[in-house]
Design a protein around this motif. Structure first.
Motif, mmCIF file in Angstrom:
data_model
loop_
_atom_site.group_PDB
_atom_site.id
_atom_site.type_symbol
_atom_site.label_atom_id
_atom_site.label_comp_id
_atom_site.label_asym_id
_atom_site.label_seq_id
_atom_site.Cartn_x
_atom_site.Cartn_y
_atom_site.Cartn_z
ATOM 1 N N MET A 255 1.384 16.562 61.922
ATOM 2 C CA MET A 255 0.998 17.865 61.396
ATOM 3 C C MET A 255 -0.493 18.107 61.564
ATOM 4 O O MET A 255 -1.300 17.166 61.648
ATOM 5 N N GLY A 259 -1.580 21.886 57.786
ATOM 6 C CA GLY A 259 -0.211 21.621 57.398
ATOM 7 C C GLY A 259 -0.107 20.494 56.389
ATOM 8 O O GLY A 259 0.632 20.588 55.396
ATOM 9 N N ARG A 260 -0.853 19.413 56.607
ATOM 10 C CA ARG A 260 -0.817 18.293 55.659
ATOM 11 C C ARG A 260 -1.395 18.704 54.307
ATOM 12 O O ARG A 260 -0.905 18.281 53.259
ATOM 13 N N TRP A 263 1.148 20.349 52.045
ATOM 14 C CA TRP A 263 2.101 19.443 51.406
ATOM 15 C C TRP A 263 1.431 18.435 50.482
ATOM 16 O O TRP A 263 2.129 17.644 49.837
#
Length: 307
Positions: A255, A259-260, A263
Motif C-alpha cells: 500500500m 493507504g496505510r 488503516w
C-alpha cells in the motif's frame, strides 16, 4: 433524499443569509438545502466556472471575495481544509472581514481523525484529542484557530463522507472496490445529507437556545462498521460479484503511505451528543439505509427520460 430532509427542516428567519466557504461535495449539499428552504446562499470556489462558484476564494493566490458581496451574511459554514504548511486559510485571511458581519452562527467541518487511534474504543466530544497523523494535527490546529476567533463557532467533527455518486456502489461499478479483511477494524461514516441536516439542526438549536451551543459536535452515524461489511452489502444491492477477499497483513506492504495511514487508526465515535442530547434524528442511521438511498438516487440520476 434531500426532499425528505427539506420536509423536516424549519426555514431560517427572513433576514438570514448563508455563506458556504468551499462549495465542494458537502458544501454544495447544505447550499442546496438552504436554497430549497428559501435562504439566500453564496458559495465560494477557487476557480470561476465551477458549480456554485458564486464567489472566488483562493488564499494561496490572494483571491478573496469582495467585502461588499458579504454584507448581511448571518450564518457561515467553512468546509475548507488546512493549508499544507498548516494554518486555516479562512482565519488567516478573512477573519477581520468576518468579524464585521452580523454572524449568528459559524460552522467549521473538521475530522474525527483528531481523536487519533483508540484501538477500536469509543470516543466522545469530552475526550481529549490525540491526533497521530500530520493531517489530523493540522485539523486540530485549525479547530483551535476557529474556537479562538471570537466568532459564534461550532466545530463539526466528521468521519468518512459518502453519498450519491461517492459511495462503495461507485467503486464496485468501476471495479475498484477491494474486500480487505483486517480483524477488529472498523470505520465510522456519515451520509452527506446528514451533514447538511446536522448543520441545519445545529443552526436551529442555536437560534432557539443561544446559551446552549456545544463548541464541538461529532456528526457520525450509529454503526461503526468493518469496511468489508460495507463492500458485501453494496455488492448485494447491485447484484454483482464480490471482489476477491484480501488479508490486510498480506497486502499492507504494497500500500501507499496514505493507504496505510487510512488503516492505521481504529476508533468508534459516539453521536450521543448530537442525536440524544440535541435531538437530531439521522436520515440514514447506518450504512444500510444510506447505501439504499445512494442506489435510488443513482438510478434517478442515470435513468433516461421516456421517448
Amino acid at each position: 433524499m434531500l426532499s425528505a430532509l427539506v420536509k423536516r427542516c424549519r426555514p431560517l428567519p427572513a433576514h438570514a443569509r448563508l455563506l458556504v466557504l468551499g462549495g465542494g461535495y458537502s458544501g454544495r449539499c447544505i447550499a442546496q438545502l438552504a436554497r430549497q428552504l428559501g435562504t439566500p446562499v453564496l458559495c465560494t470556489r477557487r476557480v470561476a466556472g465551477q458549480p456554485d462558484a458564486d464567489l472566488i476564494f483562493d488564499s494561496s493566490n490572494s483571491r478573496r471575495p469582495d467585502p461588499s458581496a458579504l454584507q448581511g451574511i448571518t450564518h457561515l459554514l467553512s468546509t475548507i481544509p488546512p493549508q499544507q504548511q498548516g494554518g486555516d486559510p479562512v482565519i488567516s485571511t478573512l477573519l477581520p472581514l468576518l468579524k464585521t458581519l452580523p454572524l449568528e452562527w459559524a460552522g467549521y467541518l473538521s475530522t474525527t481523525g483528531v481523536y487519533g487511534n483508540r484501538n477500536g474504543g469509543w470516543v466522545q466530544e469530552n475526550d481529549p484529542p490525540d491526533p497521530g497523523l500530520d493531517r489530523s494535527r493540522r485539523r486540530l490546529q485549525c479547530e483551535q484557530a476557529w474556537l479562538n476567533s471570537g466568532l459564534p463557532v461550532q466545530i463539526l467533527r466528521l468521519p468518512g463522507i459518502y453519498g450519491p455518486g461517492r459511495s462503495v456502489l461507485d467503486s464496485l461499478r468501476q471495479g475498484k472496490a477491494r474486500l480487505i479483511n483486517k480483524p477488529g477494524q472498523v470505520f465510522c461514516r456519515i451520509h452527506v445529507e446528514d451533514i447538511a441536516g446536522a448543520c441545519w439542526h445545529l443552526i436551529d438549536h442555536s437560534n432557539s437556545t443561544p446559551n446552549d451551543r456545544p463548541s464541538i459536535v461529532n456528526v457520525v452515524d450509529d454503526e461503526p462498521t468493518a469496511p468489508a461489511d460495507l463492500v458485501r452489502h453494496g455488492a448485494s444491492l447491485l447484484g454483482c460479484a464480490l471482489p476477491k477477499e484480501e488479508h490486510y497483513d498480506e497486502i499492507c506492504s504494497e500500500m501507499s503511505p496514505m493507504g496505510r495511514s487510512f488503516w492505521s487508526e481504529n476508533r468508534r465515535v459516539s453521536n450521543h451528543l448530537l442525536c440524544r442530547d440535541l435531538n437530531y434524528s439521522l436520515l440514514y442511521p447506518t450504512f444500510r439505509e444510506g447505501l439504499q438511498d445512494c442506489l435510488e438516487q443513482d438510478r434517478l440520476h442515470f435513468s433516461s427520460p421516456d421517448p
